[in-house]
Design an enzyme around this catalytic site. Structure first.
Site, mmCIF file in Angstrom:
data_model
loop_
_atom_site.group_PDB
_atom_site.id
_atom_site.type_symbol
_atom_site.label_atom_id
_atom_site.label_comp_id
_atom_site.label_asym_id
_atom_site.label_seq_id
_atom_site.Cartn_x
_atom_site.Cartn_y
_atom_site.Cartn_z
ATOM 1 N N CYS A 1 3.584 1.483 2.708
ATOM 2 C CA CYS A 1 4.735 0.589 2.492
ATOM 3 C C CYS A 1 5.681 1.211 1.471
ATOM 4 C CB CYS A 1 4.277 -0.774 1.991
ATOM 5 S SG CYS A 1 3.070 -1.570 3.039
ATOM 6 N N CYS B 1 0.846 -1.192 0.000
ATOM 7 C CA CYS B 1 0.000 0.000 0.000
ATOM 8 C C CYS B 1 0.892 1.256 0.000
ATOM 9 C CB CYS B 1 -0.931 -0.014 1.209
ATOM 10 S SG CYS B 1 -0.094 0.401 2.732
#
Lengths: 77, 136
Positions: free
Chosen positions: A13, A10
């Site tokens: 990250c 996502c």
């Protein structure tokens, strides 16, 4: 040194990965930066909150996007 | 990519029952599961904290609040968390009126204890569509 970013990919990250890359670049050290996106593997690390950061196989942060400077402090210990 | 499996949501409130071998230990576990099912907190693994698993410790550090539920005055959950460097909000089921060796682990007591811990936020009608939550 092996740095791993644990998370399914996502935006958080991705930001942590970018910050880790910047930290390594600024410290001018040799480090391999890898991503662990498989949930089973993330769970094997005991991580329940992502994104997480592992250095040489040990989780040093979970559930937050560390800044470049925070990562620099962690990896230069 | 795998948005539904993302573990990046806020940690919120983490709850650690002692899950001990006695009736009140079992009650602590069931209360924590009920609170988790009702969305009051996320249940977490006390064993992982006791084992000092770095991933578990670091994940717990992301919590806004940490709650320890202990069945008795030995306060194992609170002490394990403190040993790992946390300062949990501690609940002892004995202080809430549940006596070791004299407590029935039934729906009534689970709900009563959960309500006392969550400040009455556990209601019978909460999250009906998840099935089996909060006494349904």
């Amino acid at each position: 040194m092996k740095i791993e970013i644990l998370g399914v990919g996502c935006p958080k990250c991705k930001q942590l990965t970018a910050n880790a890359e910047a930290a390594v670049k600024e410290l001018n050290i040799q480090a391999e930066i890898g991503k662990v996106t498989d949930i089973d593997k993330i769970t094997e690390y005991g991580v329940m909150m992502t994104p997480a950061l592992a250095v040489d196989g040990t989780v040093v942060s979970a559930g937050k996007v560390l800044s470049k400077d925070e990562i620099k402090k962690l990896i230069s210990k | 990519m795998a948005e539904n499996n993302c573990m990046c949501q806020e940690a919120g409130v983490l709850i650690f029952p002692c899950s001990g071998g006695s009736d009140v230990g079992e009650l602590s576990d069931k209360v924590a599961r009920k609170m988790a099912k009702c969305g009051q907190a996320k249940m977490f693994c006390l064993a992982g904290i006791g084992a000092h698993i770095p991933g578990m410790i670091e994940s717990a550090k992301a919590a806004n609040k940490i709650i320890a539920i202990d069945g008795c005055q030995v306060l194992c959950s609170k002490k394990i968390l403190e040993h790992a460097g946390f300062s949990p909000i501690s609940f002892n089921l004995k202080d809430l009126g549940f006596e070791k060796g004299k407590t029935q682990v039934n729906e009534e007591n689970i709900e009563k204890a959960a309500n006392k811990i969550s400040g009455g936020k556990i209601e019978k009608t909460t999250i009906r569509d998840s099935g089996g939550c909060c006494g349904n």
